[in-house]
Design a protein around this motif. Structure first.
Motif, PDB file in Angstrom:
ATOM      1  N   VAL A 121       0.867  -1.183   0.000  1.00 17.58           N
ATOM      2  CA  VAL A 121       0.000   0.000   0.000  1.00 17.58           C
ATOM      3  C   VAL A 121       0.902   1.231   0.000  1.00 17.58           C
ATOM      4  O   VAL A 121       1.876   1.289   0.769  1.00 17.58           O
ATOM      5  N   LYS A 122       0.579   2.192  -0.825  1.00 12.85           N
ATOM      6  CA  LYS A 122       1.428   3.378  -0.996  1.00 12.85           C
ATOM      7  C   LYS A 122       1.642   4.102   0.324  1.00 12.85           C
ATOM      8  O   LYS A 122       2.764   4.509   0.644  1.00 12.85           O
ATOM      9  N   GLU A 123       0.626   4.289   1.106  1.00 14.11           N
ATOM     10  CA  GLU A 123       0.728   5.075   2.337  1.00 14.11           C
ATOM     11  C   GLU A 123       1.295   4.265   3.499  1.00 14.11           C
ATOM     12  O   GLU A 123       1.646   4.830   4.533  1.00 14.11           O
ATOM     13  N   GLU A 124       1.371   2.940   3.390  1.00 14.87           N
ATOM     14  CA  GLU A 124       1.763   2.116   4.524  1.00 14.87           C
ATOM     15  C   GLU A 124       3.087   1.375   4.305  1.00 14.87           C
ATOM     16  O   GLU A 124       3.852   1.192   5.247  1.00 14.87           O
ATOM     17  N   THR A 125       3.350   0.940   3.077  1.00 10.00           N
ATOM     18  CA  THR A 125       4.552   0.154   2.793  1.00 10.00           C
ATOM     19  C   THR A 125       5.722   1.066   2.459  1.00 10.00           C
ATOM     20  O   THR A 125       5.589   1.972   1.629  1.00 10.00           O
ATOM     21  N   HIS A 126       6.867   0.830   3.090  1.00 12.39           N
ATOM     22  CA  HIS A 126       8.057   1.620   2.793  1.00 12.39           C
ATOM     23  C   HIS A 126       8.699   1.079   1.515  1.00 12.39           C
ATOM     24  O   HIS A 126       8.859  -0.143   1.352  1.00 12.39           O
ATOM     25  N   LYS A 127       9.070   1.970   0.623  1.00 16.80           N
ATOM     26  CA  LYS A 127       9.604   1.517  -0.665  1.00 16.80           C
ATOM     27  C   LYS A 127      10.954   0.833  -0.509  1.00 16.80           C
ATOM     28  O   LYS A 127      11.354   0.044  -1.379  1.00 16.80           O
ATOM     29  N   ASP A 129      11.633  -1.505   1.583  1.00 14.01           N
ATOM     30  CA  ASP A 129      11.348  -2.930   1.725  1.00 14.01           C
ATOM     31  C   ASP A 129      11.086  -3.574   0.369  1.00 14.01           C
ATOM     32  O   ASP A 129      11.514  -4.704   0.113  1.00 14.01           O
ATOM     33  N   TYR A 418       2.664  -1.225  -7.252  1.00  8.80           N
ATOM     34  CA  TYR A 418       3.053  -0.343  -6.149  1.00  8.80           C
ATOM     35  C   TYR A 418       4.051   0.700  -6.626  1.00  8.80           C
ATOM     36  O   TYR A 418       3.940   1.888  -6.282  1.00  8.80           O
TER      37      TYR A 418
END
Length: 434
Positions: A121-127, A129, A418
């Motif tokens: 999720v764009k707002e939750e997952t750090h890129k 990772d 993503y």
């Protein structure tokens, strides 16, 4: 697992209250008399006020004639199961709740899913990772000798990493750098144009070629054809033009002499002099010299690709790439992406056709990379005409759906979605969400 038991007494009490209400549907009106009006209802002789309500008979057959087990997937990775018990027969109603991660902890699929940082999720997952996950997958592709085209499979993960690093925004030159990373190439000398093949700088034949041919073109990675006696041939070219000027009083010999000078320059490879001289003559002569210059290049030279594209034609490499005599397809795609024409439709058709050509030769990963560059949307699995359904998965040759929809294909597609969502433009893949 957790077990829940129902209480038959409470359930029966509820049904008894409901049944008593249904036995006398007019009971709620008996304690509400109205002095102003009185109503009398004529009853037939066969009416019985104490008669019970009878439900209408079911006209359609029952879906299940005996108790059956029912299972559903719930939120949080749980499996909910209702056992096939019959409470009316005294059997308890049991509901089991299982944790899918615990059930599949010893399987290879669970180990693969555990390393995936999804759902993405764009707002939750750090890129970061996603980039780390893509790097590990790219290394696995390079080490997997069973893959038909492992370098192209690695390239798909590389473009996902590039999109994440640049927040979903890339240009053609960025992709060209990615395509040519560790892939600078030259043409194998001593072969005719139709048999030229790409070789690496590290190969031994290249060292001997450098000693023989000398200068290397920085624009095309090809050896420049330089006449052995360039000074002598330039002097001959100069003499022809000088002879023409001496005969300037006679226009016809002057023109013939210019043509002779052009022909002599083209034969010995003095293309700079030939093109400059032709540009000062008529348009027809200039076009003829440019055509001969383009045809002097090997047919599989990436310069041919960009010249044909700038001429408003689909390059021959788009329908011939993937063959051995054409060498690698990546320099040709890099040429197209770095030198997009003013006709967007031609660029898109060229890249898409290149993908179709690679797909026809079984190079699915390379074909899907072209489709991504042409912004071809995801299709539907049931339609074999779809060019791409999951990134890196061949839906047309897969025997079963499980072979097609592998965990890696789904994860790769989700990672690409993503990476695209990080950009300023909205990204939507409705067929992937289904």
């Amino acid at each position: 697992s957790q077990v829940y038991r129902s209480q038959p007494d409470l359930v029966s009490a509820v049904y008894d209250t409901t049944a008593s209400t249904l036995n006398d549907p007019y009971r709620q009106y008996q304690d509400q008399p109205d002095a102003s009006q009185s109503y009398q209802y004529p009853y037939t002789t066969d009416y019985n006020a104490e008669s019970t309500w009878i439900a209408p008979e079911q006209l359609t057959p029952e879906k299940f004639t005996i108790p059956h087990r029912c299972a559903r997937f719930g939120p949080g990775g749980h499996l909910v199961q209702v056992l096939a018990n019959l409470p009316s027969a005294g059997q308890p109603a049991l509901v089991d709740i299982y944790n899918m991660e615990t059930m599949l902890q010893d399987t290879g699929e669970q180990a693969e899913l555990r390393t995936f940082p999804g759902p993405l999720v764009k707002e939750e997952t750090h890129k970061g990772d996603v980039i780390k996950f893509s790097q590990n997958k790219a290394v696995e592709c390079i080490r997997n000798t069973d893959l038909l085209d492992r370098h192209s499979a690695c390239l798909l993960w590389d473009v996902i990493m590039l999109l994440c690093r640049q927040n979903g925004t890339v240009v053609g030159t960025d992709i060209a750098d990615l395509l040519l990373k560790e892939h600078r190439s030259v043409w194998l000398p001593g072969k005719c144009p139709n048999e030229a093949n790409l070789i690496d700088f590290n190969n031994e034949p290249l060292e001997r070629a450098e000693e023989e041919l000398g200068a290397l073109s920085l624009l095309s990675d090809t050896f420049m054809t330089v006449p052995e006696n360039v000074g002598k041939e330039t002097e001959r070219f100069r003499e022809l033009l000088l002879f023409g000027r001496k005969k300037a009083r006679q226009p016809t010999p002057h023109l013939h002499t210019c043509d002779d000078a052009l022909e002599a320059a083209m034969k010995v490879g003095l293309w700079g002099h030939a093109l400059l001289l032709a540009s000062k003559m008529d348009n027809r002569t200039h076009a003829r010299v440019m055509t001969r210059f383009a045809n002097s290049l090997p047919i599989n030279d990436p310069l041919q690709t960009v010249y044909q594209l700038m001429s408003g034609r689909m390059p021959a490499s788009a329908i011939s790439c993937g063959e051995e005599k054409w060498g690698d397809w990546r320099p040709h795609l890099a040429m197209v992406l770095s030198n997009l024409s003013h006709t967007l439709d031609l660029d898109t058709r060229t890249i898409t056709t290149m993908g179709d050509t690679l797909a026809s030769k079984g190079l699915v990963d390379a074909a899907h990379f072209c489709y991504l560059m042409a912004q071809v949307g995801l299709g539907v699995y049931t339609q074999k005409s779809s060019k791409m359904v999951l990134v890196g998965a061949n839906h047309s040759l897969a025997l079963t759906f499980c072979q097609f929809a592998s965990n890696e294909a789904i994860q790769r597609t989700e990672a690409y979605e993503y990476a695209q969502s990080l950009g300023s433009q909205p990204c939507s893949m409705p067929n992937f969400q289904v």
